[in-house]
Design a protein around this motif. Structure first.
Motif, PDB file in Angstrom:
ATOM      1  N   ARG A 220      -0.996  -2.027   2.707  1.00 54.04           N
ATOM      2  CA  ARG A 220      -1.046  -1.624   4.120  1.00 54.04           C
ATOM      3  C   ARG A 220       0.374  -1.703   4.670  1.00 54.04           C
ATOM      4  O   ARG A 220       1.203  -2.437   4.149  1.00 54.04           O
ATOM      5  N   LYS A 238      -1.092   8.873   1.999  1.00 52.56           N
ATOM      6  CA  LYS A 238      -2.426   9.343   1.593  1.00 52.56           C
ATOM      7  C   LYS A 238      -2.615   9.199   0.083  1.00 52.56           C
ATOM      8  O   LYS A 238      -3.627   8.684  -0.386  1.00 52.56           O
ATOM      9  N   HIS A 241      -3.272   5.729  -0.874  1.00 52.97           N
ATOM     10  CA  HIS A 241      -4.391   5.119  -0.126  1.00 52.97           C
ATOM     11  C   HIS A 241      -3.923   3.939   0.730  1.00 52.97           C
ATOM     12  O   HIS A 241      -4.515   2.859   0.708  1.00 52.97           O
ATOM     13  N   THR A 243      -3.215   2.111   4.268  1.00 49.09           N
ATOM     14  CA  THR A 243      -3.728   2.092   5.641  1.00 49.09           C
ATOM     15  C   THR A 243      -2.637   1.598   6.578  1.00 49.09           C
ATOM     16  O   THR A 243      -1.932   0.634   6.267  1.00 49.09           O
ATOM     17  N   MET A 269      -3.913  11.094  12.074  1.00 46.78           N
ATOM     18  CA  MET A 269      -5.334  11.337  11.790  1.00 46.78           C
ATOM     19  C   MET A 269      -5.526  12.739  11.212  1.00 46.78           C
ATOM     20  O   MET A 269      -6.257  12.923  10.240  1.00 46.78           O
ATOM     21  N   ALA A 274      -5.175   6.976   6.898  1.00 44.62           N
ATOM     22  CA  ALA A 274      -6.108   5.978   7.443  1.00 44.62           C
ATOM     23  C   ALA A 274      -5.376   5.083   8.433  1.00 44.62           C
ATOM     24  O   ALA A 274      -4.391   4.438   8.071  1.00 44.62           O
ATOM     25  N   THR A 276      -5.664   2.068  11.642  1.00 48.39           N
ATOM     26  CA  THR A 276      -6.468   1.033  12.301  1.00 48.39           C
ATOM     27  C   THR A 276      -5.757   0.641  13.592  1.00 48.39           C
ATOM     28  O   THR A 276      -4.553   0.872  13.737  1.00 48.39           O
ATOM     29  N   GLU A 309     -14.602   5.314  13.201  1.00 48.60           N
ATOM     30  CA  GLU A 309     -13.721   5.615  12.059  1.00 48.60           C
ATOM     31  C   GLU A 309     -12.601   4.575  11.936  1.00 48.60           C
ATOM     32  O   GLU A 309     -12.311   4.090  10.846  1.00 48.60           O
ATOM     33  N   TYR A 312     -14.090   1.404  10.587  1.00 49.07           N
ATOM     34  CA  TYR A 312     -14.424   1.540   9.167  1.00 49.07           C
ATOM     35  C   TYR A 312     -13.182   1.409   8.290  1.00 49.07           C
ATOM     36  O   TYR A 312     -13.192   0.741   7.265  1.00 49.07           O
ATOM     37  N   HIS A 313     -12.112   2.065   8.728  1.00 50.95           N
ATOM     38  CA  HIS A 313     -10.853   1.943   7.989  1.00 50.95           C
ATOM     39  C   HIS A 313     -10.419   0.479   7.927  1.00 50.95           C
ATOM     40  O   HIS A 313      -9.921   0.008   6.901  1.00 50.95           O
ATOM     41  N   GLU A 316     -12.573  -1.439   5.497  1.00 49.74           N
ATOM     42  CA  GLU A 316     -12.236  -1.013   4.134  1.00 49.74           C
ATOM     43  C   GLU A 316     -10.901  -1.611   3.675  1.00 49.74           C
ATOM     44  O   GLU A 316     -10.758  -2.014   2.521  1.00 49.74           O
TER      45      GLU A 316
END
Ligand SMILES: [Zn+2]
Length: 336
Positions: A220, A238, A241, A243, A269, A274, A276, A309, A312-313, A316
């Motif tokens: 992250r 991306k 992966h 965040t 977005m 992703a 937060t 969303e 959820y991110h 996750e």
């Protein structure tokens, strides 16, 4: 959806020393024989940045006073206890609280003792009842010129406490003065010890800092907002992966953007990164997680779909067990 009524909020990026409740500061000062001689309004002014804050370097000066109060095990335990109690009252179901153990050793505590004290505070609130808040601790290494040994100890302590309170390591401090890539060896060591990593990057420096953090194994990125101005960097995030832990009010304070309408969250977005939503420093920035969500909802007309969303991110990307992730997601699904 009324944000004030949500009980499934998640904050992945908040600093303990920048988020002390006002009553905690007053009580700690009294316990330590420090006469504040000021009204609540004046104390708040002392702890929060003014509207005209210039940059991250000025922002960081607001941590000096709270840190002087956070140099004993009792004080640290109380800080964590009081903060988690406050967050629980704000509908936060999970949070990761970060601090730099090396900044709490002025009166002789070892980094291990600092961590043990904060853990005692954590376990006095988190998981006490079935509906209690869940929480983890992120240990910050600090950008600086003469603290290499202390940063190494922080990483080693993170390995020792990993899975019992501590969930990750971070790199914090003056990004513009000490570039991220200077810490490559430190984070290679963290990787070797299998510690999850998040790194502050793309806040006071540009996309090169974000790229360095990605290369150093960050799962992250703290802030990372400047990625929005570069298509390649967004693609990189991306691909890996990764965040982003966005902290809108804090970014306004440190002049990453001049006003909230300029905040490039939609670009991120739309590119499929992703993101937060987090507070960074509740007291220094005079904010709370509900306010951050409300600010974005009001500015960008975000509704249930987007809020769900973001949450959820966050679930996750949390540095927690699969069981707790499922619990967090279940509550989000139930709420929406
Ligand atoms: Zn931060």
């Amino acid at each position: 959806m009324n944000i004030q009524n949500l009980n499934c909020l998640i904050d992945l990026h908040l600093h303990l020393d920048g988020s002390l409740p006002l009553h905690t500061v007053k009580e700690l000062a009294e316990q330590q024989g420090i006469t504040l001689q000021m009204t609540d309004g004046e104390l708040k002014k002392k702890l929060s940045v003014p509207a005209g804050c210039r940059d991250l370097n000025e922002y960081l000066t607001k941590f000096e006073f709270p840190l002087t109060l956070m140099q004993t095990p009792e004080a640290l335990e109380k800080c964590m206890h009081d903060l988690l109690t406050e967050l629980e009252g704000q509908g936060v179901q999970y949070c990761e609280v970060r601090f730099a153990p090396q900044l709490h050793t002025q009166k002789g505590m070892s980094q291990n003792e600092v961590i043990e004290a904060v853990k005692a505070g954590l376990y006095s609130v988190a998981g006490v009842k079935p509906e209690s808040i869940h929480a983890g601790i992120i240990l910050c290494c600090m950008r600086g010129s003469d603290n290499g040994q202390q940063n190494k100890i922080t990483v080693e302590e993170a390995a020792r406490h990993l899975g019992s309170g501590v969930c990750a390591v971070d790199l914090a401090g003056a990004e513009a003065l000490y570039p991220t890539e200077q810490y490559a060896d430190l984070f290679a060591y963290a990787k070797q010890l299998r510690i999850p990593v998040t790194i502050h990057a793309g806040e006071a420096a540009g996309t090169e800092s974000i790229r360095a953090a990605v290369a150093m194994g960050a799962a992250r990125i703290g802030h990372g907002i400047r990625a929005a101005y570069d298509a390649e960097t967004m693609e990189l995030l991306k691909e890996h992966h990764i965040t982003l832990e966005l902290c809108p009010t804090s970014n306004l304070n440190t002049k990453v953007v001049d006003f909230i309408g300029q905040y490039p969250i939609r670009q991120l977005m739309d590119a499929g990164v992703a993101v937060t939503i987090n507070t960074d420093n509740m007291t220094v920035s005079d904010t709370c997680i509900q306010h951050e969500y409300q600010l974005l909802a009001d500015t960008f007309a975000f509704g249930d779909t987007q809020i769900k969303e973001f949450l959820y991110h966050a679930a996750e990307a949390s540095f927690t067990t699969e069981d707790i992730k499922q619990l967090l997601k279940a509550r989000i699904t139930y709420t929406f």
